[in-house]
Design an enzyme around this catalytic site. Sequence first.
Site, PDB file in Angstrom:
ATOM      1  N   ARG A   1       0.827  -1.221   0.000  1.00 32.78           N
ATOM      2  CA  ARG A   1       0.000   0.000   0.000  1.00 32.78           C
ATOM      3  C   ARG A   1       0.856   1.264   0.000  1.00 32.78           C
ATOM      4  O   ARG A   1       0.436   2.283  -0.544  1.00 32.78           O
ATOM      5  CB  ARG A   1      -0.933  -0.003   1.203  1.00 32.78           C
ATOM      6  CG  ARG A   1      -2.012  -1.036   1.019  1.00 32.78           C
ATOM      7  CD  ARG A   1      -2.974  -1.061   2.162  1.00 32.78           C
ATOM      8  NE  ARG A   1      -4.113  -1.875   1.783  1.00 32.78           N
ATOM      9  CZ  ARG A   1      -5.002  -2.369   2.622  1.00 32.78           C
ATOM     10  NH1 ARG A   1      -4.903  -2.130   3.903  1.00 32.78           N
ATOM     11  NH2 ARG A   1      -6.007  -3.091   2.185  1.00 32.78           N
TER      12      ARG A   1
ATOM     13  N   LYS B   1     -20.893 -16.107  -0.400  1.00 34.60           N
ATOM     14  CA  LYS B   1     -22.303 -15.881  -0.062  1.00 34.60           C
ATOM     15  C   LYS B   1     -23.078 -15.057  -1.074  1.00 34.60           C
ATOM     16  O   LYS B   1     -22.598 -14.018  -1.528  1.00 34.60           O
ATOM     17  CB  LYS B   1     -22.366 -15.129   1.262  1.00 34.60           C
ATOM     18  CG  LYS B   1     -21.999 -15.957   2.457  1.00 34.60           C
ATOM     19  CD  LYS B   1     -22.077 -15.043   3.637  1.00 34.60           C
ATOM     20  CE  LYS B   1     -22.132 -15.765   4.948  1.00 34.60           C
ATOM     21  NZ  LYS B   1     -22.200 -14.765   6.026  1.00 34.60           N
TER      22      LYS B   1
HETATM   23  P1  AMP Z   1     -15.756 -13.805  -0.842  1.00 31.45           P
HETATM   24  O1  AMP Z   1     -14.975 -13.229   0.293  1.00 31.45           O
HETATM   25  O2  AMP Z   1     -17.229 -13.670  -0.717  1.00 31.45           O
HETATM   26  O3  AMP Z   1     -15.221 -13.408  -2.197  1.00 31.45           O
HETATM   27  O4  AMP Z   1     -15.549 -15.367  -0.719  1.00 31.45           O
HETATM   28  C1  AMP Z   1     -14.286 -15.964  -0.797  1.00 31.45           C
HETATM   29  C2  AMP Z   1     -14.361 -17.273  -0.056  1.00 31.45           C
HETATM   30  O5  AMP Z   1     -15.369 -18.071  -0.629  1.00 31.45           O
HETATM   31  C3  AMP Z   1     -13.085 -18.042  -0.139  1.00 31.45           C
HETATM   32  O6  AMP Z   1     -12.531 -18.151   1.145  1.00 31.45           O
HETATM   33  C4  AMP Z   1     -13.521 -19.415  -0.659  1.00 31.45           C
HETATM   34  O7  AMP Z   1     -12.926 -20.471   0.056  1.00 31.45           O
HETATM   35  C5  AMP Z   1     -15.006 -19.406  -0.396  1.00 31.45           C
HETATM   36  N1  AMP Z   1     -15.710 -20.313  -1.314  1.00 31.45           N
HETATM   37  C6  AMP Z   1     -15.742 -20.264  -2.648  1.00 31.45           C
HETATM   38  N2  AMP Z   1     -16.462 -21.288  -3.149  1.00 31.45           N
HETATM   39  C7  AMP Z   1     -16.888 -22.007  -2.102  1.00 31.45           C
HETATM   40  C8  AMP Z   1     -17.663 -23.186  -1.964  1.00 31.45           C
HETATM   41  N3  AMP Z   1     -18.146 -23.816  -3.027  1.00 31.45           N
HETATM   42  N4  AMP Z   1     -17.921 -23.630  -0.724  1.00 31.45           N
HETATM   43  C9  AMP Z   1     -17.433 -22.989   0.344  1.00 31.45           C
HETATM   44  N5  AMP Z   1     -16.689 -21.883   0.286  1.00 31.45           N
HETATM   45  C10 AMP Z   1     -16.426 -21.391  -0.919  1.00 31.45           C
END
Ligand code: AMP
Length: 396
Positions: free
Chosen positions: A39, A200
């Site tokens: 950063r 999510k």
């Molecule tokens: P985000 O912070 O919402 O972009 O989510 C990222 C996280 O989603 C990562 O830590 C991944 O391990 C998790 N993730 C992605 N696909 C899956 C899945 N099919 N089941 C569980 N976790 C997931």
Amino acid sequence: MSVLNKKSVEDMEVSGKRVLVRCDFNVKIDGGVITSDKRIVASLPTVQYLINKGAKVILFSHLGRPKDGFDPEFTMAPVAARLSELLGKEVLMAKDVVGESARSLAASLKDGDVLLLENVRFEKGETKNDPELSKKFASLAELYVNDAFGSAHRAHSSTTGVADYLPSAAGYLIKKEIEFMGGALENPKRPLIAILGGAKVSDKIGVIENLIDKCDTLIIGGGMAYTFFAAKGYGWGNSLCETDRIEDAKAMMEKAQAMGVKFLIPVDTKLGKEYAPDTETKIVDADSIPDGWMGLDIGPKTQELFKDAVKGAGTIIWNGPMGVSEWDNFAAGTIAVATAVAESGAVSIVGGGDSAAAIKKLGFEKKMSHISTGGGASLEFLEGKELPGIAAINDK
Ligand code: AMP
């Protein structure tokens, strides 16, 4: 009002002026040692530009979450030391934020000098966007530049309030975020394709809702895909599924269909028996997830489907991994998408830590047009929300 019309640092007469620059120096410090200076390095184009123009440069930022006034654990002093090494010149360090030390050092600056104030969160008024604090910040300088995109979604004194009292402009980091993300949302080279993944649906629902009106194709992968499986009437086994979002997922697919927007969800999935890196795996079609298994990546047919969809894109916005990409067993989908985006020749805009990490691991950083530096801020931008730190910047 378009974000593309915001003033940048190049639109200001800065020579000989005191310029207060809000940077994002929120680096991780372990025992007084900076563990990543990314950063600080990212701030250099704006800081160096101002030095070259003979401005008197006053930098300020937050660092961590100090609770109550000055706390040596959260001092900016290590940042001043590292910045000084990177610039190859002295960086003066104030002992306080807007107190006697900051005021006298700011007043004594010569053209091209650089001063760093203490952590803005040592002042209680900062996170409350207190006008009294904003005025004190403003009294140190004649011009204000915001270059802290990662904090632009927060209406704090140093990111927003101070701009009420000084002429303001965007630094190079915010300028680039605005050009790429604002450009993709307001005037994209078509077709515009959004690829959304991550854990999510509830985190990305605002983004999907905003993009559905703008995209030609919307692609869903990652953990959030299984809520869409449920919406289609498929089983999801032990996969992540937000049952309270199934109706929303249905509504989004119906809206896409009504609007003629292509809405792609996985057609097959790689399952794990347990949520573990070396668990037993198998690949099944999307409508055939057996009980006791969980979807942890998109399958090979889906990789092909998504790769095909990306071909010929004018602009791609990608946020979130296609599976648990931290684990080699479930990284193939994310790697396939990263490769397809890198090879697409489209204007490519990537956000989210896991997608950016996949790109870095594959050495594709230079192949992307823009990797956004703000997690929460870039999601809010994609949701179509007005970011207070950007709204406060003067128009051209
Ligand atoms: P985000 O912070 O919402 O972009 O989510 C990222 C996280 O989603 C990562 O830590 C991944 O391990 C998790 N993730 C992605 N696909 C899956 C899945 N099919 N089941 C569980 N976790 C997931």
